[in-house]
Design an enzyme around this catalytic site. Sequence first.
Site, mmCIF file in Angstrom:
data_model
loop_
_atom_site.group_PDB
_atom_site.id
_atom_site.type_symbol
_atom_site.label_atom_id
_atom_site.label_comp_id
_atom_site.label_asym_id
_atom_site.label_seq_id
_atom_site.Cartn_x
_atom_site.Cartn_y
_atom_site.Cartn_z
ATOM 1 C CB SER A 95 -0.912 0.011 1.233
ATOM 2 O OG SER A 95 -1.766 -1.099 1.234
ATOM 3 C CE LYS A 170 -5.102 -1.903 1.490
ATOM 4 N NZ LYS A 170 -3.839 -2.641 1.518
ATOM 5 C CE LYS A 239 2.059 1.967 4.762
ATOM 6 N NZ LYS A 239 1.591 1.088 3.655
#
Length: 301
Positions: A95, A170, A239
């Site tokens: 990701s 995503k 993150k």
Amino acid sequence: MKIGFIGTGVMGSRMVKKFLEAGYEVHVYNRTSEKALALEAQGAIISGCVKELAAKVDIVCTCLSMPEDVLKIYKDPKGILEHSKSGSICIDFTSVGPETSKGIFKFAQTKGIHYLDAPVSGGPEGVENGSLTIMVGGEEEAFAQIKPILNVIGAKIEFLGGTGSGSIAKLINQYLVAVHSLAASEAMVIGAANGLDSEKLFNLLKVSYGDSRILRRHMEEYVLDRDFEPGGAVKYVHKDVRLANQLFAEAGIKQFTGQLAQQAFQEAEEKGLKDLDMSAVIQPLENSIGVMVKRTSKVTT
């Protein structure tokens, strides 16, 4: 068709195992070599370095932790793109932000190499069951070539368009994961603070409009039993929501719920919870008002 796999952590190791079970020859490299030994026993071939692996295979898969890890392993002079064969295909399951994907794609083009961003959703159990959702961006012809490989680990595989499209999808998914995690945590904590039995409240919510997959995941698998062994760690969700929030800001939205979610996950990291499951984002909330969400009934096996 030979597959190379770099990054054999919680997700990567399970992907390698599925590819081996499907009959593929799989070469693996992990920065911590001990993590790859169990895969060698299952038939994987261990490479001593990225350069060695890239030169031997037709497809290179990566499943790493952070965007900077991805950039380094692809663009470093000793990395993937300098040593892969012309015409080979790279698939990144990490990701990352769309700019990271686009930068690697452009560099790969100069080497005659195809690059696809293909982040996944579904967690370790999704790999094991072959039920991952895989979101793919890049060249459609390259996607068609590697679709059979993705079918080994995924049930819902969607080609979304040009490079970065998979990464954007995503991050939107992870935005919802982070926001739902915070909302579910707040709801359960305020219930406990007002004297409600946490288990009874959860059983009501999961058959009401307040239900969500995240509520069920967090409560059933982690929070009620106070077991925060990670499926997806706090640090990774932090993150991801940070990167997702950049998309919102760039679109011109001034205030959005992801900002609160980012703050909550940052606080959880700062309190030493970064390596616990994402559901541990509830702990700072519990501690702030002195309550705990936990199971009250006896679990029978």
